[in-house]
Design a protein around this motif. Structure first.
Motif, PDB file in Angstrom:
ATOM      1  N   ALA A   1     -32.128  25.100  64.704  1.00 13.95           N
ATOM      2  CA  ALA A   1     -30.719  24.810  64.948  1.00 13.95           C
ATOM      3  C   ALA A   1     -30.402  25.010  66.425  1.00 13.95           C
ATOM      4  O   ALA A   1     -31.089  25.748  67.132  1.00 13.95           O
ATOM      5  CB  ALA A   1     -29.827  25.701  64.085  1.00 13.95           C
ATOM      6  N   ALA A   2     -29.366  24.329  66.881  1.00 10.64           N
ATOM      7  CA  ALA A   2     -28.864  24.486  68.249  1.00 10.64           C
ATOM      8  C   ALA A   2     -27.465  25.066  68.174  1.00 10.64           C
ATOM      9  O   ALA A   2     -26.642  24.644  67.352  1.00 10.64           O
ATOM     10  CB  ALA A   2     -28.848  23.141  68.974  1.00 10.64           C
ATOM     11  N   ALA A   3     -27.174  26.018  69.029  1.00  5.69           N
ATOM     12  CA  ALA A   3     -25.851  26.626  69.079  1.00  5.69           C
ATOM     13  C   ALA A   3     -24.852  25.645  69.698  1.00  5.69           C
ATOM     14  O   ALA A   3     -25.226  24.657  70.328  1.00  5.69           O
ATOM     15  CB  ALA A   3     -25.901  27.912  69.906  1.00  5.69           C
ATOM     16  N   ILE A   4     -23.571  25.929  69.506  1.00  4.96           N
ATOM     17  CA  ILE A   4     -22.534  25.113  70.119  1.00  4.96           C
ATOM     18  C   ILE A   4     -22.698  25.157  71.633  1.00  4.96           C
ATOM     19  O   ILE A   4     -22.831  26.211  72.233  1.00  4.96           O
ATOM     20  CB  ILE A   4     -21.137  25.618  69.728  1.00  4.96           C
ATOM     21  N   GLY A   5     -22.706  23.984  72.265  1.00  4.67           N
ATOM     22  CA  GLY A   5     -22.861  23.890  73.704  1.00  4.67           C
ATOM     23  C   GLY A   5     -24.296  23.867  74.179  1.00  4.67           C
ATOM     24  O   GLY A   5     -24.557  23.744  75.377  1.00  4.67           O
ATOM     25  N   GLU A   6     -25.258  23.943  73.252  1.00  9.45           N
ATOM     26  CA  GLU A   6     -26.676  24.002  73.606  1.00  9.45           C
ATOM     27  C   GLU A   6     -27.389  22.736  73.143  1.00  9.45           C
ATOM     28  O   GLU A   6     -27.078  22.173  72.099  1.00  9.45           O
ATOM     29  CB  GLU A   6     -27.317  25.220  72.936  1.00  9.45           C
ATOM     30  N   ILE A   7     -28.342  22.255  73.927  1.00  8.64           N
ATOM     31  CA  ILE A   7     -29.276  21.225  73.490  1.00  8.64           C
ATOM     32  C   ILE A   7     -30.646  21.895  73.421  1.00  8.64           C
ATOM     33  O   ILE A   7     -31.166  22.360  74.437  1.00  8.64           O
ATOM     34  CB  ILE A   7     -29.292  20.027  74.444  1.00  8.64           C
TER      35      ILE A   7
ATOM     36  N   SER B   1     -25.911  19.765  70.401  1.00  9.74           N
ATOM     37  CA  SER B   1     -25.038  20.903  70.159  1.00  9.74           C
ATOM     38  C   SER B   1     -24.585  20.980  68.697  1.00  9.74           C
ATOM     39  O   SER B   1     -24.105  20.003  68.128  1.00  9.74           O
ATOM     40  CB  SER B   1     -23.808  20.776  71.062  1.00  9.74           C
ATOM     41  N   GLY B   2     -24.753  22.152  68.071  1.00  9.81           N
ATOM     42  CA  GLY B   2     -24.301  22.357  66.704  1.00  9.81           C
ATOM     43  C   GLY B   2     -25.112  21.652  65.643  1.00  9.81           C
ATOM     44  O   GLY B   2     -24.671  21.562  64.498  1.00  9.81           O
ATOM     45  N   SER B   3     -26.300  21.152  65.993  1.00  9.01           N
ATOM     46  CA  SER B   3     -27.118  20.398  65.035  1.00  9.01           C
ATOM     47  C   SER B   3     -28.168  21.290  64.380  1.00  9.01           C
ATOM     48  O   SER B   3     -28.505  22.351  64.905  1.00  9.01           O
ATOM     49  CB  SER B   3     -27.814  19.226  65.743  1.00  9.01           C
ATOM     50  N   ALA B   4     -28.687  20.864  63.231  1.00  8.84           N
ATOM     51  CA  ALA B   4     -29.678  21.664  62.514  1.00  8.84           C
ATOM     52  C   ALA B   4     -30.554  20.780  61.648  1.00  8.84           C
ATOM     53  O   ALA B   4     -30.112  19.733  61.157  1.00  8.84           O
ATOM     54  CB  ALA B   4     -28.981  22.711  61.643  1.00  8.84           C
TER      55      ALA B   4
ATOM     56  N   ARG C   1     -26.922  15.721  65.387  1.00 10.43           N
ATOM     57  CA  ARG C   1     -27.830  14.628  65.721  1.00 10.43           C
ATOM     58  C   ARG C   1     -29.093  15.149  66.377  1.00 10.43           C
ATOM     59  O   ARG C   1     -29.123  16.246  66.926  1.00 10.43           O
ATOM     60  CB  ARG C   1     -27.143  13.588  66.596  1.00 10.43           C
ATOM     61  N   ALA C   2     -30.136  14.326  66.298  1.00 12.73           N
ATOM     62  CA  ALA C   2     -31.452  14.730  66.786  1.00 12.73           C
ATOM     63  C   ALA C   2     -32.148  13.541  67.421  1.00 12.73           C
ATOM     64  O   ALA C   2     -31.912  12.385  67.041  1.00 12.73           O
ATOM     65  CB  ALA C   2     -32.295  15.274  65.638  1.00 12.73           C
ATOM     66  N   PHE C   3     -33.006  13.835  68.394  1.00 14.74           N
ATOM     67  CA  PHE C   3     -33.862  12.828  69.011  1.00 14.74           C
ATOM     68  C   PHE C   3     -35.296  13.235  68.709  1.00 14.74           C
ATOM     69  O   PHE C   3     -35.720  14.345  69.036  1.00 14.74           O
ATOM     70  CB  PHE C   3     -33.626  12.764  70.518  1.00 14.74           C
ATOM     71  N   VAL C   4     -36.061  12.346  68.064  1.00 15.88           N
ATOM     72  CA  VAL C   4     -37.366  12.688  67.506  1.00 15.88           C
ATOM     73  C   VAL C   4     -38.476  11.926  68.222  1.00 15.88           C
ATOM     74  O   VAL C   4     -38.417  10.702  68.342  1.00 15.88           O
ATOM     75  CB  VAL C   4     -37.412  12.383  65.996  1.00 15.88           C
TER      76      VAL C   4
END
Length: 258
Positions: A84-90, A105-108, A126-129
């Motif tokens: 997971a990514a915290a709010i404001g984090e990539i 940000s905010g994704s899991a 969202r995610a980039f794979v």
């Protein structure tokens, strides 16, 4: 006492810059804004009896004012996830097969990698794979969308409107989970998605808009300000509100770092 110090601080702030008086006037106007009251009411836990006006007053204690709206601090609930990514984090997650997943940000995501298959489920955001070459099949699940990799780099996002997939390199096969018979082949430079359990048409994609966020940039072209603000919300705790409907409908283009 504390009240006197607060008054003196307010007077000093007003005197520091002529624009502060106008900003304060906008705050007073927003205090009674229906949009702000509605947002505060939606954010209030059902188990609490606090009124919308009280929630608004508490939230206004911590804010950042802009010309278009108000950002309020707050907390986003999270639930267990493998990555997971915290709010404001990539954040970047390297899976055990070598696949790299960039989380906005905010994704899991949850992962299921076994001796015969690889599966990633986008729980939110969202995610980039970048899929690692491997003899095992690779699938990504996001809401109604089932994505089968055919050697590629792609971005996928989910929100209440549905799922969106954009391919940067290679090819994917996209299916709707509710109707496995329907499928689309999406190639580099194209995008598709699902909505209401049905596949969207395959269309060309603007690379800057689709793939800018993993590099910390957000690009938009002829987008309503309300849509741009909705994208920015994912990078900030609390709310960002455009209280003026005319401003929300105004179309803008540009790029920024969220």
């Amino acid at each position: 006492n504390g009240a006197d110090e607060g008054t003196q601080g307010s007077e000093a702030w007003h005197a520091a810059d002529p624009r502060h008086a106008a900003a304060y006037a906008r705050i007073e106007k927003l205090w009674g804004s229906p949009a702000l009251a509605s947002a505060a009411k939606r954010a209030r836990p059902a188990s609490r009896a606090r009124t919308a006006s009280a929630a608004t007053a508490a939230a206004l204690c911590l804010f950042a004012m802009t010309g278009a709206g108000l950002r309020l601090t707050g907390t986003q609930l999270a639930w267990p996830a493998d990555h997971a990514a915290a709010i404001g984090e990539i954040a970047s997650a390297r899976l055990e097969d070598g696949t790299v997943v960039m989380l906005d940000s905010g994704s899991a995501i949850d992962t299921d990698i076994t001796s015969d298959h690889r599966e990633v489920r986008l729980l939110r955001g969202r995610a980039f794979v970048t899929v690692a070459p491997d003899a095992r099949s690779f699938r990504m699940l996001s809401g109604d969308a089932v994505i089968r990799d055919i050697g590629t780099r792609f971005a996928v996002s989910r929100d209440p409107a549905g799922e969106r997939v954009a391919v940067q390199e290679g090819v994917i096969e996209l299916r709707a989970a509710t109707d496995g018979r329907e499928r689309a082949i999406v190639r580099a430079g194209q995008a598709s998605g699902t909505a209401g359990g049905r596949l969207a048409a395959v269309r060309p994609v603007e690379p800057f808009e689709a793939f800018g966020w993993p590099r910390g940039r957000f690009y938009f072209s002829n987008r309503p300000l309300g849509d741009v603000v909705a994208e920015l919300r994912r990078y900030h705790r609390g709310w960002i509100i455009v209280a003026n409907s005319d401003a929300a409908a105004m179309r803008i283009s540009g790029g920024l770092s969220p």
